[in-house]
Design a protein around this motif. Structure first.
Motif, mmCIF file in Angstrom:
data_model
loop_
_atom_site.group_PDB
_atom_site.id
_atom_site.type_symbol
_atom_site.label_atom_id
_atom_site.label_comp_id
_atom_site.label_asym_id
_atom_site.label_seq_id
_atom_site.Cartn_x
_atom_site.Cartn_y
_atom_site.Cartn_z
ATOM 1 N N GLY A 1 61.784 71.211 89.013
ATOM 2 C CA GLY A 1 62.539 70.291 88.174
ATOM 3 C C GLY A 1 61.657 69.400 87.318
ATOM 4 O O GLY A 1 62.126 68.452 86.694
ATOM 5 N N ILE A 2 60.366 69.703 87.271
ATOM 6 C CA ILE A 2 59.406 68.926 86.481
ATOM 7 C C ILE A 2 58.821 69.833 85.411
ATOM 8 O O ILE A 2 58.282 70.896 85.729
ATOM 9 C CB ILE A 2 58.292 68.362 87.386
ATOM 10 C CG1 ILE A 2 58.903 67.444 88.450
ATOM 11 C CG2 ILE A 2 57.244 67.610 86.557
ATOM 12 C CD1 ILE A 2 57.934 67.047 89.536
ATOM 13 N N ASN A 3 58.927 69.419 84.168
ATOM 14 C CA ASN A 3 58.549 70.313 83.065
ATOM 15 C C ASN A 3 57.096 70.148 82.638
ATOM 16 O O ASN A 3 56.746 70.386 81.483
ATOM 17 C CB ASN A 3 59.462 70.086 81.853
ATOM 18 C CG ASN A 3 59.155 68.781 81.125
ATOM 19 O OD1 ASN A 3 58.788 67.789 81.753
ATOM 20 N ND2 ASN A 3 59.311 68.774 79.816
ATOM 21 N N ARG A 4 56.246 69.767 83.574
ATOM 22 C CA ARG A 4 54.813 69.630 83.287
ATOM 23 C C ARG A 4 54.033 70.471 84.298
ATOM 24 O O ARG A 4 54.324 70.431 85.501
ATOM 25 C CB ARG A 4 54.388 68.159 83.377
ATOM 26 C CG ARG A 4 55.109 67.259 82.391
ATOM 27 C CD ARG A 4 54.720 65.795 82.552
ATOM 28 N NE ARG A 4 55.197 65.217 83.800
ATOM 29 C CZ ARG A 4 56.387 64.641 83.958
ATOM 30 N NH1 ARG A 4 57.243 64.580 82.940
ATOM 31 N NH2 ARG A 4 56.744 64.127 85.125
ATOM 32 N N VAL A 5 53.026 71.203 83.823
ATOM 33 C CA VAL A 5 52.235 72.065 84.696
ATOM 34 C C VAL A 5 50.748 71.847 84.432
ATOM 35 O O VAL A 5 50.330 71.554 83.316
ATOM 36 C CB VAL A 5 52.586 73.562 84.514
ATOM 37 C CG1 VAL A 5 54.021 73.838 84.915
ATOM 38 C CG2 VAL A 5 52.344 74.015 83.078
ATOM 39 N N PHE A 6 49.974 72.000 85.491
ATOM 40 C CA PHE A 6 48.515 71.897 85.431
ATOM 41 C C PHE A 6 47.940 73.239 85.010
ATOM 42 O O PHE A 6 48.235 74.267 85.618
ATOM 43 C CB PHE A 6 48.026 71.504 86.827
ATOM 44 C CG PHE A 6 46.528 71.500 87.035
ATOM 45 C CD1 PHE A 6 45.852 70.305 87.218
ATOM 46 C CD2 PHE A 6 45.798 72.680 87.118
ATOM 47 C CE1 PHE A 6 44.483 70.293 87.476
ATOM 48 C CE2 PHE A 6 44.438 72.684 87.358
ATOM 49 C CZ PHE A 6 43.775 71.486 87.534
ATOM 50 N N VAL A 7 47.092 73.239 83.977
ATOM 51 C CA VAL A 7 46.345 74.432 83.577
ATOM 52 C C VAL A 7 44.892 74.020 83.416
ATOM 53 O O VAL A 7 44.560 73.184 82.572
ATOM 54 C CB VAL A 7 46.876 75.035 82.266
ATOM 55 C CG1 VAL A 7 46.040 76.258 81.877
ATOM 56 C CG2 VAL A 7 48.349 75.414 82.386
ATOM 57 N N ALA B 1 55.445 75.215 74.936
ATOM 58 C CA ALA B 1 56.126 74.189 74.144
ATOM 59 C C ALA B 1 57.506 74.659 73.710
ATOM 60 O O ALA B 1 58.476 73.889 73.713
ATOM 61 C CB ALA B 1 55.282 73.813 72.927
ATOM 62 N N ALA B 2 57.610 75.937 73.356
ATOM 63 C CA ALA B 2 58.904 76.489 72.951
ATOM 64 C C ALA B 2 59.903 76.470 74.097
ATOM 65 O O ALA B 2 61.123 76.443 73.876
ATOM 66 C CB ALA B 2 58.723 77.908 72.427
ATOM 67 N N LYS B 3 59.391 76.466 75.321
ATOM 68 C CA LYS B 3 60.251 76.406 76.511
ATOM 69 C C LYS B 3 60.388 74.970 77.036
ATOM 70 O O LYS B 3 60.920 74.756 78.125
ATOM 71 C CB LYS B 3 59.668 77.303 77.620
ATOM 72 C CG LYS B 3 59.552 78.776 77.229
ATOM 73 C CD LYS B 3 58.812 79.570 78.304
ATOM 74 C CE LYS B 3 58.555 81.005 77.877
ATOM 75 N NZ LYS B 3 59.783 81.789 77.720
ATOM 76 N N GLU B 4 59.910 73.999 76.267
ATOM 77 C CA GLU B 4 59.942 72.579 76.655
ATOM 78 C C GLU B 4 59.159 72.315 77.938
ATOM 79 O O GLU B 4 59.532 71.474 78.758
ATOM 80 C CB GLU B 4 61.390 72.084 76.794
ATOM 81 C CG GLU B 4 62.184 72.124 75.499
ATOM 82 C CD GLU B 4 61.587 71.248 74.395
ATOM 83 O OE1 GLU B 4 61.093 70.161 74.722
ATOM 84 O OE2 GLU B 4 61.604 71.660 73.226
ATOM 85 N N ILE B 5 58.055 73.036 78.113
ATOM 86 C CA ILE B 5 57.149 72.824 79.242
ATOM 87 C C ILE B 5 55.842 72.253 78.686
ATOM 88 O O ILE B 5 55.285 72.776 77.717
ATOM 89 C CB ILE B 5 56.882 74.133 80.001
ATOM 90 C CG1 ILE B 5 58.188 74.659 80.604
ATOM 91 C CG2 ILE B 5 55.830 73.928 81.083
ATOM 92 C CD1 ILE B 5 58.071 76.042 81.202
ATOM 93 N N VAL B 6 55.360 71.174 79.297
ATOM 94 C CA VAL B 6 54.170 70.484 78.814
ATOM 95 C C VAL B 6 52.966 70.894 79.666
ATOM 96 O O VAL B 6 52.905 70.554 80.854
ATOM 97 C CB VAL B 6 54.353 68.956 78.897
ATOM 98 C CG1 VAL B 6 53.088 68.238 78.422
ATOM 99 C CG2 VAL B 6 55.566 68.512 78.090
ATOM 100 N N ALA C 1 52.119 66.504 70.225
ATOM 101 C CA ALA C 1 52.823 65.799 71.302
ATOM 102 C C ALA C 1 53.506 66.758 72.277
ATOM 103 O O ALA C 1 54.507 66.415 72.898
ATOM 104 C CB ALA C 1 53.846 64.826 70.728
ATOM 105 N N LYS C 2 52.914 67.951 72.434
ATOM 106 C CA LYS C 2 53.491 68.946 73.349
ATOM 107 C C LYS C 2 52.535 69.328 74.470
ATOM 108 O O LYS C 2 52.839 70.231 75.253
ATOM 109 C CB LYS C 2 53.893 70.203 72.561
ATOM 110 C CG LYS C 2 54.983 69.976 71.526
ATOM 111 C CD LYS C 2 56.306 69.598 72.178
ATOM 112 C CE LYS C 2 57.416 69.483 71.155
ATOM 113 N NZ LYS C 2 58.706 69.110 71.788
ATOM 114 N N PHE C 3 51.388 68.666 74.558
ATOM 115 C CA PHE C 3 50.414 68.946 75.612
ATOM 116 C C PHE C 3 49.608 67.689 75.863
ATOM 117 O O PHE C 3 49.619 66.750 75.059
ATOM 118 C CB PHE C 3 49.488 70.109 75.233
ATOM 119 C CG PHE C 3 48.554 69.795 74.081
ATOM 120 C CD1 PHE C 3 47.226 69.444 74.311
ATOM 121 C CD2 PHE C 3 48.995 69.869 72.764
ATOM 122 C CE1 PHE C 3 46.369 69.152 73.257
ATOM 123 C CE2 PHE C 3 48.143 69.571 71.698
ATOM 124 C CZ PHE C 3 46.825 69.226 71.949
#
Length: 378
Positions: free
Chosen positions: A224-230, A261-266, A288-290
């Motif tokens: 449920g969190i739209n941010r991921v570590f890469v 970004a297109a999937k609203e994931i940061v 502003a997408k990363f």
């Protein structure tokens, strides 16, 4: 202590969106230092989940200005790390002294002949093979470890939210393809492959890239969190030429960020090592997408100069400032860092990678105190 006018999640989202906030986000990566903070050995911290979480909570109670948890422990805790951690671990109380910091050892887990596994069966299948080899365990044990890691990840999320913290990311998706392959192959041999069979490497990295993007989307739905570590280290200009960066690193990173970004994931680009030579490339990524997270090897002030108004930047109080500097020296740097970024320019105030396990207690206090002294805008 000042009064917050925003919730931790509101503050974090606004920072990523390059919007004004009430105060700077405080998001250090606190891991093993929490155990030292409460006076337990690292063996106790790294092998007992409840003990570790109690220590982390105590540190937050002492420094509640810590509003954004950049957690990592669910993949590093001993029972999980030794089955499916990101590499072969040496752990306190096992291979190391009771109060030693854990270590991750790199070795050639993958031969050049193994590349066919990725091509024929995909990156996910090879990751399982890598984990079997790295930890010398069975496939069943790897899968059990991964299930436990997911459970602990959710527990870490729940505990953070219960404290009123936001989460820097909801899941750790590994590394950019260049690093993903060099870790399993080993740095020396992968760089040789890059020159000798570069066309094959390019093809395989697209397979890895697609898997990371798909995994990020699945993780965002699960947590449920739209941010991921890469993560990224080895593709930095510190290690490879501009020519090789443009061939083996940038195309994959650009596509990854654009598709997420297109999937609203940061993506939180946790990029250790020195990326100063590569900073202008990031202007080609969606605004502003990363988040670009730096570990103090990259010149964060140069990053601000080039990227201000384009992306949020996370960092960057160095390990040396926590361990061998005086509290006043740390405070001086923190003041310069926080005040260089104007409100709305996207600073996420943090340690440079992990807060060192052996950080001096008075320096840790100076780190958190700097938020109140220099990081409030309301």
């Amino acid at each position: 202590m000042g009064n917050d006018a925003m919730t931790a999640e509101e503050r974090l989202v606004a920072t990523i969106n390059l919007q004004p906030v009430d105060r700077v986000v405080c998001a250090p990566i606190i891991e093993q230092n929490a155990g030292q903070h409460v006076g337990i050995t690292n063996k106790e911290f790294m092998w007992n989940w409840e003990t570790a979480q109690t220590a982390i909570h105590k540190l937050w109670e002492d420094y509640p200005v810590w509003d954004c948890n950049a957690y990592l422990l669910h993949g590093r805790i001993g029972p999980v790390a030794t089955k499916c951690g990101p590499g072969r671990f040496k752990m306190p109380g096992k291979e190391l002294e009771d109060n030693a910091q854990y270590q991750i050892h790199e070795f050639e887990t993958m031969t050049r002949d193994d590349y066919f596994i990725i091509k024929d069966k995909g990156w996910t299948e090879f990751r399982l093979t890598f984990l079997e080899r790295a930890h010398q365990v069975s496939r069943v044990e790897v899968l059990e470890g991964q299930q436990e890691m997911v459970r602990l990840r959710q527990d870490e999320i729940n505990r953070s939210l219960a404290r009123g913290q936001s989460l820097t990311w909801g899941a750790i998706m590994g590394t950019i393809p260049f690093d993903a392959l060099s870790i399993v192959r080993s740095m020396e041999r992968f760089y040789k492959d890059m020159y000798q069979i570069g066309d094959q490497i390019e093809e395989l990295m697209w397979i890895v890239n697609d898997a990371i993007i798909a995994g990020s989307e699945a993780a965002a739905k699960t947590t449920g969190i739209n941010r991921v570590f890469v993560g990224g280290v080895r593709g930095a200009g510190q290690f490879i030429s501009k020519k090789n960066f443009e061939r083996f690193v940038w195309p994959y990173l650009k596509v990854m960020v654009e598709q997420l970004a297109a999937k609203e994931i940061v993506p939180i680009l946790h990029f250790d090592a020195d990326w100063t030579k590569n900073l202008e490339y990031f202007l080609d990524l969606p605004k502003a997408k990363f988040v670009l997270e730096l570990d103090s090897a990259t010149d964060i002030f140069k990053a601000h100069e080039i990227l201000k108004g384009h992306c949020s930047i996370k960092g960057d109080v160095s390990p040396a400032l926590f361990t061998v500097a005086s509290p006043s020296e740390l405070e001086e740097y923190a003041k310069k860092l926080i005040t260089t970024f104007r409100n709305g320019e996207g600073l996420m105030y943090s340690s440079g990678c992990n807060m060192p396990m052996n950080a001096r207690h008075e320096n840790v206090k100076a780190f958190f105190d700097a938020v109140e002294k220099y990081g409030r805008y309301n």
